[in-house]
Every structure is written in C-alpha cells, then in structure tokens.
Write a protein that holds these residues in place. Structure first.
Motif, PDB file in Angstrom:
ATOM      1  N   HIS A   1     -30.236  -9.701  -9.430  1.00  0.00           N
ATOM      2  CA  HIS A   1     -30.286  -8.464  -8.977  1.00  0.00           C
ATOM      3  C   HIS A   1     -31.066  -7.669  -9.922  1.00  0.00           C
ATOM      4  O   HIS A   1     -31.582  -6.479  -9.722  1.00  0.00           O
ATOM      5  CB  HIS A   1     -28.987  -8.088  -8.503  1.00  0.00           C
ATOM      6  CG  HIS A   1     -28.267  -7.305  -9.589  1.00  0.00           C
ATOM      7  ND1 HIS A   1     -27.057  -7.364 -10.235  1.00  0.00           N
ATOM      8  CD2 HIS A   1     -28.311  -5.869  -9.828  1.00  0.00           C
ATOM      9  CE1 HIS A   1     -26.542  -6.727 -10.782  1.00  0.00           C
ATOM     10  NE2 HIS A   1     -27.312  -5.361 -10.646  1.00  0.00           N
ATOM     11  N   TYR A   2     -30.827  -7.952 -11.357  1.00  0.00           N
ATOM     12  CA  TYR A   2     -31.652  -7.112 -12.337  1.00  0.00           C
ATOM     13  C   TYR A   2     -33.292  -7.605 -12.251  1.00  0.00           C
ATOM     14  O   TYR A   2     -33.953  -6.617 -13.058  1.00  0.00           O
ATOM     15  CB  TYR A   2     -30.919  -7.050 -13.645  1.00  0.00           C
ATOM     16  CG  TYR A   2     -29.539  -6.272 -13.634  1.00  0.00           C
ATOM     17  CD1 TYR A   2     -29.707  -4.873 -13.459  1.00  0.00           C
ATOM     18  CD2 TYR A   2     -28.431  -6.847 -13.685  1.00  0.00           C
ATOM     19  CE1 TYR A   2     -28.661  -4.100 -13.409  1.00  0.00           C
ATOM     20  CE2 TYR A   2     -27.230  -6.012 -13.870  1.00  0.00           C
ATOM     21  CZ  TYR A   2     -27.342  -4.829 -13.643  1.00  0.00           C
ATOM     22  OH  TYR A   2     -25.978  -3.901 -13.701  1.00  0.00           O
TER      23      TYR A   2
ATOM     24  N   PRO B   1     -30.431   6.849   6.619  1.00  0.00           N
ATOM     25  CA  PRO B   1     -31.672   6.262   5.946  1.00  0.00           C
ATOM     26  C   PRO B   1     -31.276   5.129   4.933  1.00  0.00           C
ATOM     27  O   PRO B   1     -30.053   4.979   4.566  1.00  0.00           O
ATOM     28  CB  PRO B   1     -32.175   7.435   5.011  1.00  0.00           C
ATOM     29  CG  PRO B   1     -31.929   8.525   5.972  1.00  0.00           C
ATOM     30  CD  PRO B   1     -30.599   8.329   6.389  1.00  0.00           C
ATOM     31  N   VAL B   2     -31.949   4.097   4.860  1.00  0.00           N
ATOM     32  CA  VAL B   2     -31.682   2.944   3.894  1.00  0.00           C
ATOM     33  C   VAL B   2     -32.700   3.038   2.641  1.00  0.00           C
ATOM     34  O   VAL B   2     -33.983   3.214   3.025  1.00  0.00           O
ATOM     35  CB  VAL B   2     -31.723   1.827   4.747  1.00  0.00           C
ATOM     36  CG1 VAL B   2     -31.689   0.630   3.755  1.00  0.00           C
ATOM     37  CG2 VAL B   2     -30.667   1.624   5.663  1.00  0.00           C
ATOM     38  N   MET B   3     -32.386   2.523   1.704  1.00  0.00           N
ATOM     39  CA  MET B   3     -33.318   2.487   0.267  1.00  0.00           C
ATOM     40  C   MET B   3     -33.264   1.191  -0.042  1.00  0.00           C
ATOM     41  O   MET B   3     -32.454   0.615  -0.119  1.00  0.00           O
ATOM     42  CB  MET B   3     -32.577   3.567  -0.739  1.00  0.00           C
ATOM     43  CG  MET B   3     -33.515   3.338  -2.126  1.00  0.00           C
ATOM     44  SD  MET B   3     -32.584   4.053  -3.370  1.00  0.00           S
ATOM     45  CE  MET B   3     -32.955   6.046  -3.009  1.00  0.00           C
ATOM     46  N   ALA B   4     -34.483   0.628  -0.406  1.00  0.00           N
ATOM     47  CA  ALA B   4     -34.959  -0.512  -0.790  1.00  0.00           C
ATOM     48  C   ALA B   4     -35.042  -0.275  -2.464  1.00  0.00           C
ATOM     49  O   ALA B   4     -35.753   0.475  -2.908  1.00  0.00           O
ATOM     50  CB  ALA B   4     -36.293  -1.191  -0.354  1.00  0.00           C
ATOM     51  N   VAL B   5     -34.551  -1.548  -3.038  1.00  0.00           N
ATOM     52  CA  VAL B   5     -34.809  -1.435  -4.624  1.00  0.00           C
ATOM     53  C   VAL B   5     -35.271  -2.902  -4.686  1.00  0.00           C
ATOM     54  O   VAL B   5     -35.199  -3.787  -4.086  1.00  0.00           O
ATOM     55  CB  VAL B   5     -33.453  -1.098  -5.234  1.00  0.00           C
ATOM     56  CG1 VAL B   5     -32.876   0.107  -4.652  1.00  0.00           C
ATOM     57  CG2 VAL B   5     -32.274  -2.196  -4.843  1.00  0.00           C
ATOM     58  N   GLY B   6     -35.507  -2.995  -6.194  1.00  0.00           N
ATOM     59  CA  GLY B   6     -35.699  -4.129  -6.818  1.00  0.00           C
ATOM     60  C   GLY B   6     -37.086  -4.856  -6.854  1.00  0.00           C
ATOM     61  O   GLY B   6     -37.733  -5.088  -5.566  1.00  0.00           O
ATOM     62  N   ARG B   7     -37.722  -4.642  -8.110  1.00  0.00           N
ATOM     63  CA  ARG B   7     -39.055  -5.153  -8.197  1.00  0.00           C
ATOM     64  C   ARG B   7     -40.085  -4.569  -7.353  1.00  0.00           C
ATOM     65  O   ARG B   7     -40.971  -5.194  -6.866  1.00  0.00           O
ATOM     66  CB  ARG B   7     -39.315  -6.590  -8.322  1.00  0.00           C
ATOM     67  CG  ARG B   7     -38.293  -7.267  -9.444  1.00  0.00           C
ATOM     68  CD  ARG B   7     -39.098  -8.334 -10.070  1.00  0.00           C
ATOM     69  NE  ARG B   7     -40.218  -7.999 -10.892  1.00  0.00           N
ATOM     70  CZ  ARG B   7     -41.239  -8.841 -11.162  1.00  0.00           C
ATOM     71  NH1 ARG B   7     -41.040  -9.876 -10.801  1.00  0.00           N
ATOM     72  NH2 ARG B   7     -42.189  -8.252 -11.788  1.00  0.00           N
TER      73      ARG B   7
END
Length: 612
Positions: free
Chosen positions: A230-231, A255-261
């Motif tokens: 996850h990091y 609303p939905v937020m996407a994260v990660g690379r």
C-alpha cells in the motif's frame, strides 16, 4: 513552506498525513506524527490554511489512532497499544489492550476535540483514518476483531466505533467542514478485509449521510507485505489501487478518491475519464514535482519530474521519525531556504566534469542561476550509474530521473561534450572560473583466493553485459542496499540459479522498510537462495568456500560458474586531485566526493549549484 509550494504549483486540495489525537500517544510520537491534542496547534493550522488559501487551494487534515500497530518497544514509558482485541500484529508483535466502550467514547471525544481545533484553525475539511490496520479498521477486520459484544458480529456492529467518531466530529464541525473517510479497499492479508467487505462498508458510510467522500487506500501497517504494497515502491505497478476505488465507486453515490502510484497527469485524467474515481490523490507525485498541476495545465508534460517510487527518502523517513526529502528533488524539506533560486551576483564560466546525476543537477542549477556552463562526459551517454541501475526490470523507472535531468540541461543550452575525457591540459585551455568534479566511482578490486577475471566480476559489468556470467551464480551483497539484491534479481530473471550472500542479519539490510518486503517477494518468487550471515572465503575451481560471519564455520557451494560482487565502490577523483591549486574554484560532488546514493548525488549537485 512544504504545503505552500504545492499550492503554488496548482494542487486543488492539500492534506496533512495522519495526526495523533490521543494525548497518551503524543508524548512519544511528535517526531513521527503531528499531534492535535491541545489548542497550541490552532495558530499553526491558521498559518498553513491562510497560506494555501492565498493560492486557491483547500487544506484538510487527517486524524487517526495507531491502535494495535503501535508499540512501546522504543518507548518504555508510553501507553500500551489499544485494539479491538488482544491480537498482536505481525510487525510489532505486542499484545494490545482490548479497548472497552468507555475507552472508545473517550477516543471519539478526542477526535471531536481535534476537529473543533481544525475548524478554529480555518481548515476546510477533515479525513478520518480508518485504514491500514489501525484502531478503527481493527474493528471491521476479521483478523483482528475476536470480540463477542456490541462491537462484533454484523458489519453494522463492527462499524460502531467509526460512527461514534463520525458523530463526535460532526457535533463539533457541523456541516461547515467537509468530512472524508480513508479505508483499505483490500487488506492484502489472507482472511482480512476484502474488496467486497470494503464495498459493504462504503455503502453504510454513504447511507449515513455524514460522509462527503471516501478515500480508498489498501493494506495493513501491521504486516510487512501488506504495508509494502500500500505504500507502493517502484515494485508496485502504477495505479495498482485504482481498481479498488473503481469497485467502491460502483456502489456509492458520494465522491470516491483513488490513491497509490498515480504519478502522471495523463494517467490521473484517464482514471477520472474512465469513471474509476471522482478525485485522485498524488502525494509523492507532488513531492517529486510540486508544480506538476500547473505544468500539466500549461501543456509542459515533458518538464514534469515524475515520481519513480523510490520510497527511501520520503515515506520511509516518516517511519524513522526524521524529516522527509525526495530522491530527485532536494528542495523537499528545505522549501524555506531553497524554493526560491536566486540569480548569481557574479556570472562565472563553470566546467562540470561528469554527466551522472550529480553533474547533471549541478549543471542544471548553475545554469538556472545565470552562469555559463559546459558539461563534459567521458562516455557517449549522460546519466551515470542511473543507466546501470535501471537495467533491472523492477528498477526501470529510475531511468526517468536521468531523462528529466538530461532534457533540462539540453533545454537550458548547457554546452555538452560527450566522449570527452577531461585532462588538466583541457581545463587549462578552457580556463574556467570554477570546476565541479562529478566523476563518480568505480567498482573495487576484490582480492579473493582463487579468483580470476573469468569467475569474479563486478555487478556493473554484469548488469551492462560487459562480463560473461554463467548459469550458477553467487552474488555478494556487500553494501546492504539495493545493488546486490537487484543484481540477483536481474540474473535470476535470465533463468540463472542465484545464491545471494550477505554478512549481516539480512540480505539488503540497508534497504528502506517500504521497499524491502517487495524486494524480498521478488527474490523469493525468482527462487533466489538468500544466505545471510554468510560471506566468501575463497574460490576453488567451481566451488565457492563460504563462512558463517558469526561462527566462522566454513561450508561450500558447489558447481558455481561466476561470483558477482556488489560491494562498496571506490572514489574516482584523480582529476580532482590533479586540479587542486590549479583552478580558481574547485568542488567535488557525488560519488567522487563520497560513494553514496542517488539522493546524495543530486543533493550535492543542487547544493554546489546554489553556492557558486
């Protein structure tokens, strides 16, 4: 200053990382986390909020409680970890206290009080951290909730602690501030929270009418592999967590937020255009280049310095309790002093010798300050050791560091000389005002009984294909950093049988804690034999004699074709020595000064560029 640079760069919303709300933890955690436990934080919130608002950005703060992934190991006087059940996590291995209703009510009030201080500090929103195996997530993870009371069983029961926190926060901020929730869309642990569980959780959050958006992360900080995923170092694919956000978005209306690379504006726009998310978070992308949004809006895509997922200088430092930086952007952590690049008061003719990361950065910064710069490189290509490191498939993104630096010096009109070895005579003819030597390092010569040029080679020659490497290989990890491990990866990918030796407790002992689990997974997946506590004694024909570094007992590895050594490099500073006392100003930077890492080389180049 850190947040302001990103606001200047065009970010729409800025968020601090998780902040501690429990006073019992604040006494021992301020070096790692910001602590919101009393009103002394309000003036700081106002200072940051007012500063980022000046550039049109919003400022939100994230609150959480470490729960069972906290340990008193380094803090014997600290309050013990709290969790849904007395189940230790894999990393800390400390049995937490099972928190009761009274304790949960107290912590919910702590969240509420922290929210009131954020509101008084003119913040625009709050994020509740209910992810990564921490206290609130522990209640809805099947792995960590073994209770039999009102906080167990059906999902609605397991979510009660989270809703207690939500209610207290809303009681203190009303509808004046936005409220988001960060969850793990997948715990990435067998038997843990799955994406289907996360969808069910999100539906209940949406139906509550109390939550304005859901931030979909992943993993569990109590497990090395889940934490590593996850990091997301460069071993994790770009946008790896976007499918989790997409799954959540299918079942909720908020609303939905996407994260990660998500490290590229084109990639980010596609995530939005394809309907996977309503918002994208680009934390490390904006560490690598705080001005990414404005550059994207201006169509300057090639000028964006892209994050490469080298976590050693950013997130890994958070866990060490020291200030973060960036492998390729040395301004991070020094924004107050370095964000503004001041023109040189006296323009100089500067010669930079060496076209690796140190030399390229020195040439870039020196030129930006108004000096006339010539860059000399002995080989036919700029980039130095980055070009070698990026030969490994898992490290290919490193090449973008060199690409960006080369493009910038070319755009700036730096006078570039390839295939040119600098001599004292050439320097005398050019007569520069200052010379910056960035000639790097060379592999050492190892004296091992029985070694020949055929059976003992250095890792640089192996990666570049300049040396023949047989089918059965011993790799010596002498630095503890990535070179030994990634050389082993590189050779194993070619179908070779690889034995990786290290003197210490682990191979790759100095690799940062976020990258290390992913390196190990890659090595084990490729069936590399890991041999800590083991070093080479001699080579006898096709037999490698090793010894245990603690007992000194010898053993042998049979039928070995080649030994590849990845050990500490040797300074290449001959030209620097020959120019001492012969030029007006002389500097040594990067590995030429002291063999270290990419981050140090680029920092050296930036620093000397500012001092000239």
């Amino acid at each position: 200053y850190y947040q302001v640079e990103k606001a200047k760069g065009g970010a729409a919303m800025l968020c601090n990382g998780i902040q501690v709300v429990d006073p019992r933890l604040s006494a021992v955690m301020p070096s790692t986390f910001v602590c919101n436990v009393n009103d002394s934080i309000i003036p700081w919130y106002r200072k940051i909020s007012d500063a980022v608002h000046e550039y049109g950005a919003k400022y939100v703060v994230e609150f959480g409680h470490e729960g069972g992934v906290w340990s008193t190991r380094l803090y014997p006087d600290a309050f013990p970890p709290l969790a849904a059940s007395p189940i230790p996590c894999d990393i800390e291995k400390e049995v937490p206290i099972e928190i009761d209703r009274e304790g949960l009510e107290e912590i919910a009030k702590q969240f509420g009080s922290a929210a009131a201080r954020a509101k008084a500090g003119r913040c625009d929103g709050i994020v509740i951290h209910a992810a990564h195996g921490e206290l609130l997530m522990g209640f809805f993870s099947p792995l960590f909730n073994a209770r039999t009371d009102e906080f167990s069983g059906p999902l609605e029961n397991c979510l009660r602690p989270l809703f207690m926190v939500i209610d207290e926060i809303r009681k203190n901020i009303g509808r004046d501030l936005a409220l988001g929730i960060r969850i793990s869309g997948d715990e990435f642990m067998e038997g843990g929270v799955s994406v289907d569980d996360a969808k069910a959780i999100s539906i209940l959050l949406d139906k509550s009418g109390q939550v304005d958006w859901i931030d979909v992360s992943s993993g569990n900080d109590g497990n090395w592999l889940a934490k590593g995923i996850h990091y997301s170092s460069m071993y994790v694919p770009l946008g790896a967590m976007v499918p989790l956000a997409s799954a959540i978005r299918e079942v909720v209306n908020i609303p939905v937020m996407a994260v990660g690379r998500i490290n590229d504006p084109v990639q980010a726009e596609k995530v939005l255009a394809d309907g996977h998310a309503d918002l994208v978070s680009m934390c490390r992308a904006l560490i690598a280049d705080p001005y990414l949004p404005n550059k994207a809006k201006a169509g300057q895509l090639e000028d964006i310095r892209q994050c490469v997922g080298a976590t050693e200088a950013c997130i890994s430092r958070c866990f060490q309790g020291v200030a973060i930086s960036c492998v390729q952007n040395p301004i991070i952590g020094q924004e107050k002093e370095w964000a503004e690049l001041k023109p040189a008061s006296v323009k100089k003719k500067v010669m930079v010798i060496g076209g690796g990361p140190a030399g390229l950065e020195a040439a870039r910064v020196t030129t930006l300050r108004g000096h006339k710069v010539s860059l000399y490189e002995k080989s036919g290509e700029l980039g130095g050791q980055i070009l070698i490191a990026s030969k490994v498939s898992s490290r290919q993104e490193l090449a973008s560091i060199a690409r960006w630096l080369v493009l910038q010096v070319q755009k700036l009109g730096v006078d570039i000389h390839l295939n040119t070895e600098v001599t004292p005579e050439l320097v005398a003819r050019e007569n520069p005002d200052a010379v910056v030597v960035a000639t790097g390092s060379t592999p050492p010569h190892l004296s091992i009984p029985g070694a020949t040029e055929q059976n003992l080679v250095d890792e640089r020659s192996a990666l570049l294909g300049k040396a023949s490497v047989g089918q059965r290989v011993v790799v010596l990890d002498g630095t503890g950093h990535t070179s030994g491990c990634t050389t082993a990866e590189f050779l194993a990918e070619q179908g070779k049988q690889v034995y990786l030796l290290a003197k210490g407790f682990q191979v790759g002992e100095a690799i940062d804690l976020i990258t290390k689990p992913m390196v190990y997974r890659s090595l084990l997946d490729k069936e590399v034999t890991l041999m800590p506590f083991t070093w080479i004694r001699s080579i006898s024909g096709k037999k490698v004699i090793t010894y245990n570094t603690y007992t000194f007992k010898e053993s042998a590895i049979e039928d070995i074709d080649t030994v590849v050594h990845a050990v500490s490099a040797v300074i290449n500073n001959q030209i620097y020595k020959s120019l001492k006392g012969k030029v007006k100003e002389l500097y040594a930077i990067g590995d030429c000064f002291a063999p270290r890492r990419i981050e140090n080389a680029i920092y050296d180049g930036s620093k000397v560029g500012r001092e000239l």
